[in-house]
Scaffold this motif. Structure first.
Motif, short mmCIF file in Angstrom:
data_model
loop_
_atom_site.label_atom_id
_atom_site.label_comp_id
_atom_site.label_asym_id
_atom_site.label_seq_id
_atom_site.Cartn_x
_atom_site.Cartn_y
_atom_site.Cartn_z
N ARG A 126 0.84 -1.19 0.00
CA ARG A 126 0.00 0.00 0.00
C ARG A 126 0.88 1.24 0.00
N ASP A 127 0.27 2.36 -0.36
CA ASP A 127 0.93 3.66 -0.30
C ASP A 127 0.33 4.44 0.86
N VAL A 128 1.20 4.98 1.71
CA VAL A 128 0.77 5.69 2.91
C VAL A 128 1.22 7.15 2.81
N ARG A 129 0.28 8.05 3.08
CA ARG A 129 0.55 9.49 3.04
C ARG A 129 0.38 10.06 4.44
N ASP A 130 1.46 10.48 5.05
CA ASP A 130 1.41 11.11 6.38
C ASP A 130 1.11 12.60 6.21
N VAL B 121 -3.00 12.31 11.54
CA VAL B 121 -3.84 12.18 10.34
C VAL B 121 -3.02 11.70 9.15
N GLY B 122 -3.61 10.83 8.35
CA GLY B 122 -2.95 10.39 7.12
C GLY B 122 -3.93 9.68 6.20
N GLU B 123 -3.40 9.18 5.09
CA GLU B 123 -4.19 8.46 4.10
C GLU B 123 -3.45 7.20 3.69
N THR B 124 -4.21 6.17 3.32
CA THR B 124 -3.65 4.93 2.80
C THR B 124 -4.41 4.53 1.54
N ILE B 125 -3.67 4.06 0.54
CA ILE B 125 -4.29 3.51 -0.67
C ILE B 125 -3.79 2.09 -0.88
N SER B 126 -4.74 1.16 -0.89
CA SER B 126 -4.42 -0.25 -1.16
C SER B 126 -4.65 -0.55 -2.63
N CYS B 127 -3.70 -1.22 -3.25
CA CYS B 127 -3.85 -1.61 -4.64
C CYS B 127 -4.84 -2.77 -4.75
N PRO B 128 -5.42 -2.99 -5.94
CA PRO B 128 -6.39 -4.07 -6.10
C PRO B 128 -5.86 -5.42 -5.63
N GLY B 129 -6.68 -6.12 -4.86
CA GLY B 129 -6.32 -7.45 -4.37
C GLY B 129 -5.32 -7.46 -3.25
N ALA C 109 -8.74 -5.21 3.33
CA ALA C 109 -8.45 -5.86 2.05
C ALA C 109 -9.20 -5.15 0.93
N ALA C 110 -8.52 -5.01 -0.21
CA ALA C 110 -9.16 -4.47 -1.42
C ALA C 110 -9.53 -5.63 -2.33
N ALA C 111 -10.77 -5.67 -2.79
CA ALA C 111 -11.17 -6.73 -3.71
C ALA C 111 -10.39 -6.60 -5.01
N PRO C 112 -10.05 -7.71 -5.67
CA PRO C 112 -9.37 -7.64 -6.96
C PRO C 112 -10.16 -6.76 -7.94
N GLY C 113 -9.44 -5.88 -8.62
CA GLY C 113 -10.08 -4.98 -9.58
C GLY C 113 -10.43 -3.62 -9.03
N PHE C 114 -10.22 -3.41 -7.71
CA PHE C 114 -10.63 -2.15 -7.09
C PHE C 114 -9.56 -1.63 -6.15
N GLN C 115 -9.34 -0.32 -6.21
CA GLN C 115 -8.48 0.34 -5.23
C GLN C 115 -9.31 0.75 -4.03
N VAL C 116 -8.70 0.66 -2.85
CA VAL C 116 -9.37 1.09 -1.62
C VAL C 116 -8.52 2.18 -0.97
N TYR C 117 -9.15 3.32 -0.76
CA TYR C 117 -8.53 4.46 -0.06
C TYR C 117 -9.17 4.60 1.31
N TYR C 118 -8.36 4.93 2.31
CA TYR C 118 -8.96 5.36 3.57
C TYR C 118 -8.16 6.48 4.23
N LEU C 119 -8.92 7.48 4.65
CA LEU C 119 -8.41 8.56 5.48
C LEU C 119 -8.44 8.07 6.92
N TRP C 120 -7.37 8.30 7.66
CA TRP C 120 -7.35 7.85 9.05
C TRP C 120 -6.98 8.98 9.99
#
Length: 272
Positions: free
Chosen positions: A136-140, A155-163, A232-243
């Motif tokens: 995943r990519d994490v943005r602080d 505060v930060g953000e995370t983006i999980s790649c598909p699957g 978990a990110a389902a295959p085919g989809f990116q999942v972003y979350y603000l934390w």
């Protein structure tokens, strides 16, 4: 106890998680403005961070102006611009692009008052974490850079790649046990790309008295007062979350990994 707050389409400002009610420290509100619309808000006994999810805006905090903030079309298109707003403050947000603005107002109970400031996209600290199928990519946004400038909020953000999995190997931060674990609540706010996709939030503790899984849709929120909490990110989809995280024992992030998964950290250097 339910930890999932399903998405609701609400124009203007809506409070999703209330500090002091849903959680002890952390809060989350969502702001959706149309072209040239304005919203006036107050922080009271919470410090807050306005994170621009998409669009552009002008922000005024206690008379101090921060103009032309925001440059991404969505949360998957680069780093955010954000504004720290102290306790006992009034602030105004004005849509500035003639189109639409979407922002989150994350907050934490606080007693110390600081000065407002902006974190611009180029100031966000980015890291690629994990290997194999938990990358995943994490943005602080406000983490180490907030020391001496904020009271509790992280505060930060995370983006999980598909699957892919993130917040993995599973970790928790619900027990004050220095120097091995910090005690901090957390809130996740999710976006999915494409929007009709989904992710999975798993929550559990060591004795499995907490054992839940949620199907995550675009715009959902999850509160995390306790337990391990991988995503978990389902295959085919990116999942972003603000934390957003906060607790009563400092701001240092000291998570405790699930002991049953600790071996993954030992083999990870060999597989990179």
């Amino acid at each position: 106890m339910e930890y999932l707050y399903p998405s609701k389409e609400v124009a203007g400002y809506s409070q999703v998680v209330k500090a002091g009610k849903d959680l002890e420290f952390c809060g989350l509100g969502l702001l959706k403005l149309g072209a040239n619309e304005v919203c006036n808000l107050k922080t009271d006994d919470e410090e807050a961070v306005l994170v621009i999810l998409s669009g552009k805006c002008n922000v005024v905090v206690n008379g101090k102006e921060f103009n032309d903030l925001g440059e991404r079309k969505d949360v998957f298109s680069g780093n955010p611009a954000s504004v720290y707003i102290p306790i006992q403050s009034s602030f105004k947000v004005e849509e500035a692009q003639g189109f639409a603005l979407e922002a989150a107002v994350v907050s934490a109970k606080a007693e110390k008052k600081f000065e407002p400031f902006v974190v611009r996209p180029e100031e966000v600290v980015c890291n690629h974490r994990g290997i194999l199928n938990y990358q995943r990519d994490v943005r602080d946004i406000i983490v180490a850079n907030g020391e001496g400038k904020v009271h509790r909020i992280v505060v930060g953000e995370t983006i999980s790649c598909p699957g892919q999995w993130s917040s993995y190997p599973s970790h928790k931060h619900d027990d004050y046990n220095p120097p091995y674990e910090a005690k901090m609540e957390e809130v996740y706010y999710f976006k999915i790309k494409p929007e009709d996709g989904f992710g999975i939030q798993v929550m559990y503790n060591d004795d499995l008295s907490l054992r839940k899984a949620y199907m995550l849709k675009d715009g959902d929120t999850v509160i995390i007062p306790e337990g391990y909490h991988p995503v978990a990110a389902a295959p085919g989809f990116q999942v972003y979350y603000l934390w957003v995280m906060a607790g009563d024992y400092g701001r240092e992030l000291v998570p405790k990994d699930d002991p049953k998964l600790a071996w993954l950290n030992n083999v990870a250097p060999l597989l990179k």
